[in-house]
Design an enzyme around this catalytic site. Structure first.
Site, PDB file in Angstrom:
ATOM      1  CG  ASP A 107      -1.836  -1.214   1.731  1.00 48.60           C
ATOM      2  OD1 ASP A 107      -1.947  -1.778   0.310  1.00 48.60           O
ATOM      3  OD2 ASP A 107      -2.013  -1.784   2.515  1.00 48.60           O
TER       4      ASP A 107
HETATM    5  N1  URA Z   1      -1.277  -5.824   3.809  1.00 44.21           N
HETATM    6  C1  URA Z   1      -2.127  -4.166   3.767  1.00 44.21           C
HETATM    7  O1  URA Z   1      -2.721  -4.655   4.274  1.00 44.21           O
HETATM    8  N2  URA Z   1      -0.915  -3.347   3.286  1.00 44.21           N
HETATM    9  C2  URA Z   1      -0.004  -4.396   2.372  1.00 44.21           C
HETATM   10  O2  URA Z   1       0.589  -3.227   2.100  1.00 44.21           O
HETATM   11  C3  URA Z   1      -0.133  -5.222   2.277  1.00 44.21           C
HETATM   12  C4  URA Z   1      -0.059  -6.328   3.616  1.00 44.21           C
END
Ligand code: URA
Length: 240
Positions: A107
């Site tokens: 993310d």
């Molecule tokens: N889980 C999440 O919520 N975000 C990420 O970036 C990776 C795993």
């Protein structure tokens, strides 16, 4: 032994210039194969056995590149984005010449280990749901997480869409109003770690991936920094 390819194609794939530019470098006597200057940029060589020199310097030939990036926050994992900076914007053009892609996504506000490579086969294997490659995250959450949660994560958590996660391993670093933990999962559902904690009425405050398969984030890399993987790291990762 590899296969023979045109020397202008090899050099332009390695980022030495366009084919037209390579042709002109050849004319200027800047390129040799073995200890002979070449006069024709269309000659074919096997770069895995023949040595190519550019202005006297040996060309380091490889087909694949593997970069370990410590992804910073506020940068997206996609290869292009109309607004945000992408992880590829952090990478030097000498590597971009190999056309690498991030293997999977983090993310925008997640930090940590992201593999960037042009080895599509390896990326595919690391991301394949069938391979169950383990990913470990360092997580800070706004809730009290203690040993009682080991079993909760181990037995699977039902997410907002009804999906039940596969067994995940929780390790506690610190329990408190804000708890610090490691969570290891073997799948990659959208926002998975955040959604797992949300199902337990907690919010992830900070998330950082620290490993993927056998590959562990080099803690000397500051957010935004990257380095090439060693041959050993690549070999191990292929066995992940
Ligand atoms: N889980 C999440 O919520 N975000 C990420 O970036 C990776 C795993």
């Amino acid at each position: 032994m590899g296969k023979k390819e045109r020397v202008d194609k090899i050099l332009s794939n390695l980022g030495y210039g366009s084919r037209k530019e390579i042709k002109s470098f050849v004319k200027q006597g800047m390129i040799s194969v073995g200890n002979e200057l070449i006069k024709d940029s269309s000659i074919k060589v096997d770069p895995t056995v023949e040595e190519i020199y550019f202005e006297g310097e040996k060309v380091y030939y490889r087909e694949f590149i593997y970069l370990m990036l410590n992804k910073p926050q506020d940068v997206v994992s996609s290869t292009n984005d109309p607004i945000s900076k992408t992880v590829l914007d952090l990478i030097d053009s000498k590597y971009l010449a190999f056309n690498p892609h991030p293997a999977g996504r983090l993310d925008k506000d997640t930090e940590g280990l992201l593999l960037i490579t042009n080895d599509g086969k390896l990326s595919h294997e690391l991301l394949s749901p069938k391979k169950n490659v383990k990913k470990t995250y360092y997580v800070e959450v706004d809730g009290y997480v203690d040993e009682k949660y080991f079993e909760v994560f181990e037995s699977g958590i039902v997410l907002d869409d009804g999906y039940k996660t596969k067994p995940a391993k929780l390790e506690i670093i610190e329990s408190g109003y804000v708890s610090k933990v490691y969570l290891t999962i073997s799948e990659g559902k959208y926002h998975q770690v955040k959604r797992m904690f949300e199902s337990l009425e907690m919010n992830v405050l900070y998330l950082k991936r620290i490993s993927m398969g056998s590959l562990v984030l080099d803690d000397s890399l500051q957010p935004g920094e990257y380095r090439e993987l060693s041959d050993e790291e690549v070999l191990l990762l292929k066995k992940s």
